[in-house]
Motif scaffolding. Structure first.
Motif, PDB file in Angstrom:
ATOM      1  N   ALA A 100       0.809  -1.211   0.000  1.00 40.53           N
ATOM      2  CA  ALA A 100       0.000   0.000   0.000  1.00 40.53           C
ATOM      3  C   ALA A 100       0.846   1.267   0.000  1.00 40.53           C
ATOM      4  CB  ALA A 100      -0.939   0.004   1.199  1.00 40.53           C
ATOM      5  N   GLY A 101       1.956   1.252   0.771  1.00 41.82           N
ATOM      6  CA  GLY A 101       2.802   2.438   0.832  1.00 41.82           C
ATOM      7  C   GLY A 101       3.380   2.798  -0.522  1.00 41.82           C
ATOM      8  N   THR A 102       3.860   1.784  -1.237  1.00 43.65           N
ATOM      9  CA  THR A 102       4.413   2.023  -2.574  1.00 43.65           C
ATOM     10  C   THR A 102       3.338   2.572  -3.512  1.00 43.65           C
ATOM     11  OG1 THR A 102       6.051   0.269  -2.324  1.00 43.65           O
ATOM     12  CG2 THR A 102       5.493   0.930  -4.575  1.00 43.65           C
ATOM     13  N   LYS A 103       2.141   2.013  -3.432  1.00 49.45           N
ATOM     14  CA  LYS A 103       1.057   2.466  -4.298  1.00 49.45           C
ATOM     15  C   LYS A 103       0.668   3.914  -4.005  1.00 49.45           C
ATOM     16  CE  LYS A 103      -0.962  -2.118  -5.031  1.00 49.45           C
ATOM     17  NZ  LYS A 103      -2.141  -2.984  -4.782  1.00 49.45           N
ATOM     18  N   VAL A 104       0.663   4.275  -2.727  1.00 49.79           N
ATOM     19  CA  VAL A 104       0.317   5.663  -2.368  1.00 49.79           C
ATOM     20  C   VAL A 104       1.336   6.636  -2.957  1.00 49.79           C
ATOM     21  CG1 VAL A 104       0.158   7.301  -0.466  1.00 49.79           C
ATOM     22  CG2 VAL A 104      -0.951   5.074  -0.275  1.00 49.79           C
ATOM     23  N   VAL A 105       2.620   6.330  -2.741  1.00 45.85           N
ATOM     24  CA  VAL A 105       3.675   7.208  -3.260  1.00 45.85           C
ATOM     25  C   VAL A 105       3.613   7.259  -4.784  1.00 45.85           C
ATOM     26  CG1 VAL A 105       6.158   7.561  -3.456  1.00 45.85           C
ATOM     27  CG2 VAL A 105       5.160   6.834  -1.275  1.00 45.85           C
ATOM     28  N   ALA A 106       3.445   6.091  -5.415  1.00 47.55           N
ATOM     29  CA  ALA A 106       3.384   6.042  -6.881  1.00 47.55           C
ATOM     30  C   ALA A 106       2.204   6.847  -7.408  1.00 47.55           C
ATOM     31  CB  ALA A 106       3.282   4.592  -7.348  1.00 47.55           C
ATOM     32  N   ALA A 107       1.061   6.724  -6.750  1.00 45.20           N
ATOM     33  CA  ALA A 107      -0.125   7.465  -7.192  1.00 45.20           C
ATOM     34  C   ALA A 107       0.099   8.970  -7.091  1.00 45.20           C
ATOM     35  CB  ALA A 107      -1.342   7.059  -6.364  1.00 45.20           C
ATOM     36  N   ILE A 108       0.739   9.398  -5.999  1.00 44.20           N
ATOM     37  CA  ILE A 108       0.997  10.838  -5.825  1.00 44.20           C
ATOM     38  C   ILE A 108       1.981  11.338  -6.868  1.00 44.20           C
ATOM     39  CG2 ILE A 108       2.014  12.542  -4.271  1.00 44.20           C
ATOM     40  CD1 ILE A 108       0.903  10.897  -1.925  1.00 44.20           C
ATOM     41  N   VAL A 109       3.063  10.591  -7.090  1.00 46.18           N
ATOM     42  CA  VAL A 109       4.085  11.012  -8.049  1.00 46.18           C
ATOM     43  C   VAL A 109       3.527  11.042  -9.463  1.00 46.18           C
ATOM     44  CG1 VAL A 109       6.284  10.391  -9.118  1.00 46.18           C
ATOM     45  CG2 VAL A 109       6.016  10.239  -6.634  1.00 46.18           C
ATOM     46  N   ILE A 142      -7.332  16.662 -10.151  1.00 42.66           N
ATOM     47  CA  ILE A 142      -7.836  16.223  -8.844  1.00 42.66           C
ATOM     48  C   ILE A 142      -8.783  15.035  -9.020  1.00 42.66           C
ATOM     49  CG2 ILE A 142      -9.279  16.893  -6.890  1.00 42.66           C
ATOM     50  CD1 ILE A 142      -8.145  19.734  -7.207  1.00 42.66           C
ATOM     51  N   ILE A 143      -9.642  15.126 -10.038  1.00 42.68           N
ATOM     52  CA  ILE A 143     -10.557  14.014 -10.317  1.00 42.68           C
ATOM     53  C   ILE A 143      -9.763  12.763 -10.674  1.00 42.68           C
ATOM     54  CG2 ILE A 143     -12.364  13.189 -11.884  1.00 42.68           C
ATOM     55  CD1 ILE A 143     -13.304  16.091 -12.141  1.00 42.68           C
ATOM     56  N   LEU A 144      -8.738  12.928 -11.497  1.00 45.12           N
ATOM     57  CA  LEU A 144      -7.870  11.801 -11.864  1.00 45.12           C
ATOM     58  C   LEU A 144      -7.250  11.170 -10.627  1.00 45.12           C
ATOM     59  CD1 LEU A 144      -5.201  11.553 -14.622  1.00 45.12           C
ATOM     60  CD2 LEU A 144      -4.451  11.447 -12.256  1.00 45.12           C
ATOM     61  N   THR A 145      -6.734  11.995  -9.717  1.00 45.19           N
ATOM     62  CA  THR A 145      -6.078  11.484  -8.516  1.00 45.19           C
ATOM     63  C   THR A 145      -7.052  10.708  -7.643  1.00 45.19           C
ATOM     64  OG1 THR A 145      -4.576  13.386  -8.550  1.00 45.19           O
ATOM     65  CG2 THR A 145      -4.707  12.126  -6.502  1.00 45.19           C
ATOM     66  N   LEU A 146      -8.252  11.269  -7.440  1.00 46.06           N
ATOM     67  CA  LEU A 146      -9.260  10.586  -6.625  1.00 46.06           C
ATOM     68  C   LEU A 146      -9.680   9.266  -7.265  1.00 46.06           C
ATOM     69  CD1 LEU A 146     -11.502  13.634  -5.601  1.00 46.06           C
ATOM     70  CD2 LEU A 146      -9.809  12.423  -4.195  1.00 46.06           C
ATOM     71  N   GLY A 147      -9.855   9.291  -8.597  1.00 45.82           N
ATOM     72  CA  GLY A 147     -10.228   8.073  -9.300  1.00 45.82           C
ATOM     73  C   GLY A 147      -9.159   7.006  -9.201  1.00 45.82           C
ATOM     74  N   THR A 148      -7.905   7.428  -9.300  1.00 46.20           N
ATOM     75  CA  THR A 148      -6.802   6.480  -9.202  1.00 46.20           C
ATOM     76  C   THR A 148      -6.750   5.840  -7.821  1.00 46.20           C
ATOM     77  OG1 THR A 148      -5.498   7.731 -10.822  1.00 46.20           O
ATOM     78  CG2 THR A 148      -4.300   6.222  -9.389  1.00 46.20           C
TER      79      THR A 148
END
Length: 501
Positions: free
Chosen positions: A152-161, A348-354
């Motif tokens: 989960a941690g990797t996915k969070v960082v990857a999603a933000i980047v 922002i919509i993209l980030t929330l959807g991801t």
């Protein structure tokens, strides 16, 4: 259509421009800024489509149960035709110096354009979110294989980047994106070639020869999926990248470079992917859950980092084009905010959807493909209307009238709107939801198949029977019908629009 600004605002805008940020929104591009050449169109389209995801797409093509030869033919033909249609739409950008959805007002009316505009915005948001999700999942899978942790941690960082990269480039705008894409082209192409060199020994020609041939319906279904997944997925933004073209630029050259840039990489990559996926059943099955990560399993460990870099950059490149254009589409719907802010909202919509798909949703590829084919029908209907309208016109657009409901294009063109509605309705009747459990909200589609004798619903097992049930003829019907009706029914309207003083 130029916007008058106060002196202080002029100085602010000029400072922003010096930083490279595009401040132009949906207004007409000034003549002094129209310096792009047709060959410049190659870079954004090639960079956005030289993606290893194109290799994985082959598994979906083979999923129709067709042979390697059939799959290769429909892939090449589908990719080229679909991007050629984008090339035709791109001609309108040169004629009117405005985004695609603004130029479409000539066909649908200044207010009526909001009908296809909403569809266009949803398609763009969906595609860019999908590409961001692919980048996050690829990062997680490869980090896990490298032993760096793919949780989960990797996915969070990857999603933000990933989201930050996409949003930053799209907010910056056209000029920075064009420079960025020209650089990304070389990086992603080089690493993609490395991937091919490292995996070519996985090709099993005997396994490819053993793939059974499919029916005509299955072959056409694969063709439609390729067209929808590639060129038709971009067609609603094609003129956004040609609006900076010189007014003297050749329309044929614009269409040609657009087609070459978009189609060259996917045509080659999908064919290579067919050879890889057709040789290994485990690869075909794994791609359904994690396309990029599955392809990475064929690589030695030392190649994983550059492969991940290429995968992320190529997916980000495609998403940047989508979010930039979705911001322009949002403005065309009447939202009165600066262009960078529109791109930020969509980001922002993209980030929330991801985050939702990666951390909450149990299955996303099934619903996404169902969503894609559902919106692909009205998008194809819009494209048919727009292509016919472009073919009928002999003059450049009246740029001021594109923003004036009392101008020559009017507020509503009910012929175009009615044509799109009719073609979409009939089209939905000839496509089916292949993910009846994961996307049950689309099970109403295909209502014309049984009356026309093209398929029979097997309620006990939950699938359609018949050679033509999964051919997705509705997309081709929507495209061809809307083109034919528009070309015949609006000839007089277009002629009067171009004669009016």
């Amino acid at each position: 259509m130029s916007t008058q600004t106060a002196p202080d605002e002029d100085r602010t805008l000029e400072a922003v421009r010096r930083r490279g940020v595009e401040t132009t929104g949906i207004e007409i591009i000034e003549e002094s800024e129209r310096t792009a050449r047709p060959r410049d169109l190659f870079w954004p389209w090639f960079a956005a489509n030289v993606s290893v995801f194109g290799i994985s797409y082959a598994a979906f093509v083979l999923g129709f149960g067709i042979s390697f030869a059939q799959a290769a033919i429909v892939s090449v033909v589908g990719v080229i035709i679909s991007f050629a249609l984008c090339g035709v739409i791109a001609i309108a950008g040169k004629r009117g110096s405005a985004p695609t959805m603004i130029l479409s007002r000539a066909a649908f009316g200044v207010t009526g354009q909001k009908v296809p505009g909403v569809v266009s915005w949803l398609v763009s948001i969906g595609w860019e979110t999908f590409l961001a999700i692919m980048a996050v999942l690829a990062t997680s899978t490869i980090f896990d294989r490298l032993g760096w942790g793919g949780g989960a941690g990797t996915k969070v960082v990857a999603a933000i980047v990933v989201a930050a990269l996409i949003v930053a480039a799209s907010v910056a705008g056209y000029h920075i994106i064009m420079r960025m894409q020209s650089v990304l082209t070389w990086i992603t192409a080089a690493i993609t070639i490395l991937y091919v060199a490292m995996t070519v020994d996985h090709i099993d020609t005997a396994a490819l020869a053993d793939l059974p041939s499919g029916s005509a319906g299955a072959t056409i279904g694969a063709l439609v999926m390729v067209m929808t997944g590639f060129g038709l997925g971009w067609i609603n933004i094609a003129a956004d990248w040609s609006r900076y073209q010189s007014r003297d630029a050749s329309g044929a050259a614009i269409a040609g470079w657009n087609t070459l840039g978009g189609a060259l990489a996917p045509a080659l990559l999908v064919c290579y992917g067919l050879a890889i996926a057709g040789s290994d059943e485990a690869v075909r099955e794994g791609i359904g859950g994690d396309p990029i990560g599955t392809l990475a399993t064929l690589l030695p460990t030392w190649v994983l980092v550059p492969f991940l870099l290429a995968a992320i950059l190529s997916l980000v490149s495609g998403a940047v084009l989508g979010i930039y254009s979705s911001g322009l589409t949002l403005l065309s719907l009447g939202v009165r905010i600066p262009r960078p802010m529109a791109a930020l909202i969509d980001g922002i919509i993209l980030t929330l959807g991801t985050f939702y798909v990666v951390f909450v949703a149990q299955d996303f590829l099934g619903p996404f493909q169902s969503f894609l084919i559902t919106l692909g029908v009205p998008l194809a209907a819009w494209a048919g209307v727009m292509i016919a309208d472009i073919a009928l016109r002999r003059r450049d657009y009246d740029e001021g009238a594109l923003f004036d409901t009392s101008g020559r294009y009017g507020a509503w063109d009910w012929v175009s709107i009615g044509t799109m509605a009719l073609a979409s309705t009939l089209g939905w009747g000839l496509v089916v939801n292949t993910f009846t459990d994961a996307a049950s909200w689309n099970n109403w589609q295909g209502f014309l198949l049984e009356p026309l004798g093209l398929g029979t619903w097997n309620a006990a097992d939950g699938y359609w029977e018949g050679n033509w049930a999964y051919a997705n003829l509705g997309v081709l019907l929507a495209l061809s019908l809307s083109f034919a009706v528009t070309y015949l029914a609006r000839r007089g309207t277009v002629a009067r629009q171009e004669e009016r003083a």
